[in-house]
Design a protein around this motif. Sequence first.
Motif, PDB file in Angstrom:
ATOM      1  N   TYR A  21       0.832  -1.197   0.000  1.00 37.55           N
ATOM      2  CA  TYR A  21       0.000   0.000   0.000  1.00 37.55           C
ATOM      3  C   TYR A  21       0.868   1.249   0.000  1.00 37.55           C
ATOM      4  CZ  TYR A  21      -3.633  -3.198   1.663  1.00 37.55           C
ATOM      5  OH  TYR A  21      -4.518  -4.230   1.792  1.00 37.55           O
ATOM      6  N   GLN A  22       0.295   2.347  -0.519  1.00 37.34           N
ATOM      7  CA  GLN A  22       0.884   3.672  -0.344  1.00 37.34           C
ATOM      8  C   GLN A  22      -0.256   4.644  -0.122  1.00 37.34           C
ATOM      9  OE1 GLN A  22       3.353   5.332  -3.438  1.00 37.34           O
ATOM     10  NE2 GLN A  22       4.246   6.743  -1.983  1.00 37.34           N
ATOM     11  N   CYS A  23      -0.200   5.337   0.991  1.00 40.12           N
ATOM     12  CA  CYS A  23      -1.253   6.268   1.366  1.00 40.12           C
ATOM     13  C   CYS A  23      -1.267   7.461   0.405  1.00 40.12           C
ATOM     14  CB  CYS A  23      -1.033   6.755   2.796  1.00 40.12           C
ATOM     15  SG  CYS A  23      -2.289   7.940   3.344  1.00 40.12           S
ATOM     16  N   PRO A  24      -2.429   7.806  -0.140  1.00 43.83           N
ATOM     17  CA  PRO A  24      -2.508   8.956  -1.036  1.00 43.83           C
ATOM     18  C   PRO A  24      -2.347  10.305  -0.317  1.00 43.83           C
ATOM     19  CG  PRO A  24      -4.696   8.048  -0.677  1.00 43.83           C
ATOM     20  CD  PRO A  24      -3.720   7.119  -0.008  1.00 43.83           C
ATOM     21  N   ARG A  25      -2.577  10.303   0.994  1.00 39.31           N
ATOM     22  CA  ARG A  25      -2.479  11.560   1.745  1.00 39.31           C
ATOM     23  C   ARG A  25      -1.048  11.833   2.211  1.00 39.31           C
ATOM     24  NH1 ARG A  25      -5.606  12.446   7.290  1.00 39.31           N
ATOM     25  NH2 ARG A  25      -7.380  11.848   6.009  1.00 39.31           N
ATOM     26  N   CYS A  26      -0.436  10.894   2.937  1.00 34.62           N
ATOM     27  CA  CYS A  26       0.881  11.158   3.539  1.00 34.62           C
ATOM     28  C   CYS A  26       2.026  10.392   2.871  1.00 34.62           C
ATOM     29  CB  CYS A  26       0.846  10.837   5.028  1.00 34.62           C
ATOM     30  SG  CYS A  26       0.787   9.058   5.400  1.00 34.62           S
ATOM     31  N   ARG A  27       1.707   9.531   1.908  1.00 33.87           N
ATOM     32  CA  ARG A  27       2.686   8.753   1.130  1.00 33.87           C
ATOM     33  C   ARG A  27       3.363   7.628   1.917  1.00 33.87           C
ATOM     34  NH1 ARG A  27       0.750   9.502  -3.440  1.00 33.87           N
ATOM     35  NH2 ARG A  27       2.630   8.957  -4.512  1.00 33.87           N
ATOM     36  N   GLN A  28       2.892   7.343   3.112  1.00 38.82           N
ATOM     37  CA  GLN A  28       3.411   6.218   3.903  1.00 38.82           C
ATOM     38  C   GLN A  28       3.229   4.928   3.102  1.00 38.82           C
ATOM     39  OE1 GLN A  28       4.791   6.108   7.026  1.00 38.82           O
ATOM     40  NE2 GLN A  28       4.981   3.903   6.943  1.00 38.82           N
ATOM     41  N   GLN A  29       4.199   4.019   3.179  1.00 38.75           N
ATOM     42  CA  GLN A  29       4.112   2.722   2.518  1.00 38.75           C
ATOM     43  C   GLN A  29       4.129   1.617   3.557  1.00 38.75           C
ATOM     44  OE1 GLN A  29       7.452   2.638  -0.146  1.00 38.75           O
ATOM     45  NE2 GLN A  29       6.463   3.967  -1.636  1.00 38.75           N
ATOM     46  N   TRP A  30       3.358   0.539   3.304  1.00 37.24           N
ATOM     47  CA  TRP A  30       3.349  -0.610   4.201  1.00 37.24           C
ATOM     48  C   TRP A  30       2.890  -1.842   3.449  1.00 37.24           C
ATOM     49  CZ3 TRP A  30      -0.448   2.953   3.939  1.00 37.24           C
ATOM     50  CH2 TRP A  30      -1.759   2.528   3.917  1.00 37.24           C
ATOM     51  N   ILE A  31       3.136  -2.987   4.055  1.00 36.66           N
ATOM     52  CA  ILE A  31       2.786  -4.283   3.462  1.00 36.66           C
ATOM     53  C   ILE A  31       1.984  -5.086   4.478  1.00 36.66           C
ATOM     54  CG2 ILE A  31       3.707  -6.492   2.651  1.00 36.66           C
ATOM     55  CD1 ILE A  31       6.153  -4.943   1.663  1.00 36.66           C
ATOM     56  N   THR A  32       0.970  -5.786   3.994  1.00 37.50           N
ATOM     57  CA  THR A  32       0.254  -6.744   4.823  1.00 37.50           C
ATOM     58  C   THR A  32       0.328  -8.103   4.155  1.00 37.50           C
ATOM     59  OG1 THR A  32      -1.881  -6.395   3.743  1.00 37.50           O
ATOM     60  CG2 THR A  32      -1.376  -4.999   5.645  1.00 37.50           C
ATOM     61  N   GLU A  33       0.267  -9.141   4.952  1.00 42.27           N
ATOM     62  CA  GLU A  33       0.260 -10.502   4.428  1.00 42.27           C
ATOM     63  C   GLU A  33      -0.817 -11.279   5.152  1.00 42.27           C
ATOM     64  OE1 GLU A  33       3.950 -12.659   3.224  1.00 42.27           O
ATOM     65  OE2 GLU A  33       3.366 -13.947   4.887  1.00 42.27           O
ATOM     66  N   ARG A  34      -1.591 -12.059   4.397  1.00 39.22           N
ATOM     67  CA  ARG A  34      -2.659 -12.841   5.022  1.00 39.22           C
ATOM     68  C   ARG A  34      -2.715 -14.224   4.402  1.00 39.22           C
ATOM     69  NH1 ARG A  34      -5.199  -9.359   1.503  1.00 39.22           N
ATOM     70  NH2 ARG A  34      -6.621 -10.340   0.026  1.00 39.22           N
ATOM     71  N   ILE A  35      -3.228 -15.153   5.162  1.00 41.15           N
ATOM     72  CA  ILE A  35      -3.458 -16.514   4.683  1.00 41.15           C
ATOM     73  C   ILE A  35      -4.826 -16.517   4.009  1.00 41.15           C
ATOM     74  CG2 ILE A  35      -3.743 -18.931   5.348  1.00 41.15           C
ATOM     75  CD1 ILE A  35      -1.931 -18.244   7.797  1.00 41.15           C
TER      76      ILE A  35
END
Length: 54
Positions: A29-43
């Motif tokens: 993901y990349q936030c459209p407001r603050c540009r923060q990036q992160w990853i999630t993982e799920r089964i």
Amino acid sequence: MNDNCPNCLERDVPPAVTRRRGQTTRDGYQCPRCRQQWITERIDTAYPADRDAA
């Protein structure tokens, strides 16, 4: 699956990248407001309705 930004709490951010490997899905993901990036993982088997809708 959309997520909320962990930095500024922007809601309903869609994934920019989705990768599947075996029975797991990883969304980047990349936030459209603050540009923060992160990853999630799920089964995938833990979210059967989401898997069928995709």
